[in-house]
Design a protein around this motif. Structure first.
Motif, short mmCIF file in Angstrom:
data_model
loop_
_atom_site.label_atom_id
_atom_site.label_comp_id
_atom_site.label_asym_id
_atom_site.label_seq_id
_atom_site.Cartn_x
_atom_site.Cartn_y
_atom_site.Cartn_z
N TRP A 236 34.64 40.10 41.40
CA TRP A 236 35.13 40.64 42.74
C TRP A 236 34.99 42.27 42.50
O TRP A 236 34.98 43.06 43.50
CB TRP A 236 36.59 40.33 42.82
N TYR A 239 31.76 43.33 43.71
CA TYR A 239 31.58 43.27 45.06
C TYR A 239 32.28 44.39 45.62
O TYR A 239 31.80 45.16 46.56
CB TYR A 239 32.36 42.02 45.68
N GLY A 275 38.70 32.04 42.74
CA GLY A 275 37.26 32.60 43.35
C GLY A 275 36.53 31.54 44.47
O GLY A 275 36.06 31.88 45.39
N THR A 279 36.20 33.81 47.41
CA THR A 279 35.01 34.94 47.50
C THR A 279 34.36 35.07 48.88
O THR A 279 34.20 36.06 49.21
CB THR A 279 34.18 34.53 46.17
N LEU A 282 36.39 36.81 51.07
CA LEU A 282 36.43 38.36 50.60
C LEU A 282 35.02 39.03 51.50
O LEU A 282 35.26 39.97 51.93
CB LEU A 282 36.51 38.27 49.27
#
Length: 310
Positions: A236, A239, A275, A279, A282
């Motif tokens: 994360w 990203y 995640g 994810t 996100l």
């Protein structure tokens, strides 16, 4: 140019750590934890002038706020090393793991801060899997959204582009830090990325980890190994930093061999569930990434960002 390696460990000095300490052109910051054998690392710091060891007492004294927000028995102590490296004036920071043994040419093919021409790939999905264009593409990079696995090999070359490199993620041979699903399915695969001879990138966002990656000073305040989200901590972080610095990431040939520390894949699977679920969400709304962070992680992130202004 000041170059600093940052790592963290709970183990006695490994073969990898000793090799990094012997690189005279690099400084190295080793961040300890409660169970780290402090005496061994203090001895190491006396032997090598380029080694800085941060034991638990130093961290409590110098970084009390951020230390409490991270918590102990946590690989995310590495963030304290990032802050220290920044304050020491690092131009480039290499984040490495203590089980990644560097090859002789590690750090020589450094492209950070340069504008280069390189091959670029475009996936059909929202996210590029950097392992998809390699011969070992049966496994995927940890943190690639599992909802997109059926699309990850749909990638085409779009030729060469120019890119200013701020993040260089080198690959890793050996027993790679893949996600628990891949590890269970393929029963601890051994990978080799000798087919990757030159740098490459994508025109879409893609994951990188904290085990063998080089970061330019400018991106460091926007990159963290995030606590309280399990094994998506560095992913994360990767990203989020690309949200701030799009089109700044490249991948390069393997420069370490991972002799992976013993881990329980089922425990890792449990730490990856957050995640697996979040994810993809996100990445669909990355500009509002702060809303996807758990409360503890959000508090950490806001305080972490302040540390770079002091």
């Amino acid at each position: 140019m000041k170059k600093i390696i940052v790592t963290t460990t709970i183990y006695p000095p490994s073969q990898a750590t000793l090799k990094f300490c012997q690189m005279e052109e690099w400084d190295i910051i080793i961040v300890g934890d409660l169970s780290t054998p402090h005496a061994l690392y203090k001895k190491l710091a006396k032997k090598y002038k380029n080694v800085t060891y941060l034991d638990s007492d130093i961290q409590k004294k110098k970084h009390s706020k951020i230390s409490k927000l991270i918590g102990w028995k946590s690989i995310q102590r590495r963030n304290i090393g990032f802050i220290e490296a920044y304050r020491m004036g690092a131009d480039i920071v290499a984040t490495v793991d203590d089980d990644n043994i560097p090859y002789k040419n590690w750090g020589e093919n450094l492209l950070v801060a340069k504008e280069i021409e390189l091959d670029c790939y475009e996936p059909s999905a929202l996210v590029f899997d950097p392992l998809s264009i390699t011969k070992n593409n049966f496994i995927w990079h940890r943190g690639y959204p599992i909802q997109l696995l059926d699309q990850r090999l749909n990638v085409k070359s779009i030729g060469k582009i120019k890119r200013k490199v701020l993040i260089q993620a080198d690959l890793w041979d050996g027993n790679p830090d893949i996600d628990a699903i891949a590890r269970i399915v393929y029963k601890n695969p051994v990978a080799s990325y000798k087919d990757v001879k030159k740098p490459y990138c994508s025109n879409k966002i893609s994951p990188f980890n904290s085990q063998n990656t080089f970061l330019h000073r400018s991106v460091l305040p926007y990159y963290a190994v995030l606590p309280h989200i399990g094994r998506m901590d560095d992913i994360w972080g990767s990203y989020i930093v690309q949200h701030y610095f799009p089109n700044s990431l490249i991948y390069n040939k393997a420069s370490t061999y991972q002799d992976r520390n013993t881990q329980d894949p089922v425990v890792n699977l449990e730490k990856e569930l957050f995640g697996y679920k979040e994810t993809n969400n996100l990445l669909d709304d990355l500009q509002n990434f702060i809303d996807f962070l758990p409360k503890q992680t959000r508090t950490f992130w806001l305080e972490y960002r302040k540390q770079y202004d002091q």
